[in-house]
Design a protein around this motif. Structure first.
Motif, short mmCIF file in Angstrom:
data_model
loop_
_atom_site.label_atom_id
_atom_site.label_comp_id
_atom_site.label_asym_id
_atom_site.label_seq_id
_atom_site.Cartn_x
_atom_site.Cartn_y
_atom_site.Cartn_z
N GLY A 1 4.26 -5.83 -4.66
CA GLY A 1 3.06 -6.10 -5.44
C GLY A 1 2.31 -4.88 -5.92
N VAL A 2 2.90 -3.70 -5.76
CA VAL A 2 2.26 -2.47 -6.21
C VAL A 2 2.60 -2.24 -7.68
CG1 VAL A 2 2.14 0.04 -5.90
CG2 VAL A 2 2.38 -1.46 -3.90
N ASP A 3 1.56 -2.04 -8.51
CA ASP A 3 1.78 -1.73 -9.93
C ASP A 3 2.19 -0.27 -10.06
OD1 ASP A 3 1.10 -4.27 -10.86
OD2 ASP A 3 -1.02 -3.74 -11.07
N VAL A 4 3.32 -0.04 -10.71
CA VAL A 4 3.80 1.31 -10.95
C VAL A 4 3.83 1.52 -12.46
CG1 VAL A 4 5.68 2.95 -10.56
CG2 VAL A 4 5.21 1.18 -8.85
N LYS A 5 3.10 2.52 -12.92
CA LYS A 5 2.97 2.77 -14.36
C LYS A 5 3.72 4.04 -14.75
CE LYS A 5 -0.13 -0.51 -14.83
NZ LYS A 5 0.26 -1.78 -15.29
N ARG A 6 4.26 4.03 -15.95
CA ARG A 6 4.93 5.20 -16.49
C ARG A 6 3.87 6.10 -17.13
NH1 ARG A 6 9.26 8.24 -15.79
NH2 ARG A 6 10.10 9.06 -17.71
N ARG B 1 0.85 -1.19 0.00
CA ARG B 1 0.00 0.00 0.00
C ARG B 1 0.88 1.23 0.00
NH1 ARG B 1 -4.68 -1.61 -1.72
NH2 ARG B 1 -5.43 -3.40 -0.58
N VAL B 2 0.31 2.36 -0.43
CA VAL B 2 1.01 3.63 -0.37
C VAL B 2 0.13 4.65 0.35
CG1 VAL B 2 2.34 3.23 -2.48
CG2 VAL B 2 0.13 4.41 -2.62
N ALA B 3 0.78 5.66 0.89
CA ALA B 3 0.09 6.79 1.52
C ALA B 3 0.64 8.06 0.92
CB ALA B 3 0.30 6.77 3.03
N THR B 4 -0.11 9.13 1.01
CA THR B 4 0.36 10.41 0.48
C THR B 4 0.99 11.24 1.59
OG1 THR B 4 -1.71 11.60 0.88
CG2 THR B 4 -1.50 10.42 -1.24
N LEU C 1 -3.89 5.27 -6.78
CA LEU C 1 -4.23 5.42 -5.36
C LEU C 1 -5.54 4.71 -5.00
CD1 LEU C 1 -3.22 9.13 -4.69
CD2 LEU C 1 -2.10 7.06 -3.85
N LYS C 2 -6.46 4.62 -5.93
CA LYS C 2 -7.72 3.92 -5.64
C LYS C 2 -7.47 2.45 -5.38
CE LYS C 2 -10.76 7.09 -7.99
NZ LYS C 2 -11.65 7.35 -9.09
N ARG C 3 -6.50 1.90 -6.09
CA ARG C 3 -6.21 0.47 -5.96
C ARG C 3 -5.20 0.17 -4.85
NH1 ARG C 3 -3.65 -3.22 -10.68
NH2 ARG C 3 -3.66 -5.17 -9.54
N PHE C 4 -4.16 1.01 -4.73
CA PHE C 4 -3.06 0.71 -3.81
C PHE C 4 -2.93 1.69 -2.64
CE2 PHE C 4 -1.85 -1.25 -7.85
CZ PHE C 4 -1.65 -2.56 -7.42
N GLY C 5 -3.81 2.66 -2.58
CA GLY C 5 -3.74 3.63 -1.48
C GLY C 5 -4.13 3.00 -0.16
N TRP C 6 -3.44 3.39 0.90
CA TRP C 6 -3.76 2.93 2.26
C TRP C 6 -5.03 3.63 2.69
CZ3 TRP C 6 -1.35 5.31 7.20
CH2 TRP C 6 -1.80 4.62 8.33
#
Length: 133
Positions: A83-88, A18-21, A97-102
């Protein structure tokens, strides 16, 4: 407890994958206007060495911490390993953020607020990253 000590507690709770801002961290530290201070604290190591800084992105989900890492792509590689998808994108590397946001809860916020009131020994209970759901 100062802002950076609070930041350490908050950041330790961001679950793997997960990620946070920066703004989300600032809000949970009871300083919603201090998102830049979060970035400063990460860059300078003011919140400690064991902070999962790679899990913190800007409000658009962009990886903006390249200056904090040994190599420009380290944040991306660490997130992908979780497991977080990072796109260019045209603006750089980005996370959805909708998918991987904390999605921290009100219960998380209340636990953190309580933890901010305790001594360092008592806070060890609240600093456990495995406590995350």
């Amino acid at each position: 407890m100062n802002f950076y000590q609070k930041m350490a507690l908050v950041c330790a709770r961001i679950p793997s994958g997960r990620v946070a801002t920066y703004g989300q961290i600032a809000l949970l530290c009871e300083k919603p206007q201090n998102s830049r201070q979060v970035g400063y604290g990460l860059k300078r190591g003011l919140a400690g060495e064991n902070i999962p800084a790679h899990r913190i992105v800007n409000a658009k989900g962009q990886l903006s911490g390249a200056a904090y890492f040994d190599t420009p792509d380290l944040q991306k590689r660490l997130l992908e390993a979780e497991g977080v998808d990072v796109k260019r994108t045209s603006d750089g590397w980005q996370v959805d953020l909708k998918r991987f946001g904390w999605k921290n809860t009100m219960a998380d916020a209340m636990e953190l607020k309580e933890a901010f009131q305790h001594s360092p020994d008592e806070r060890a209970v609240f600093h456990n990253p495995s406590h995350n759901i």
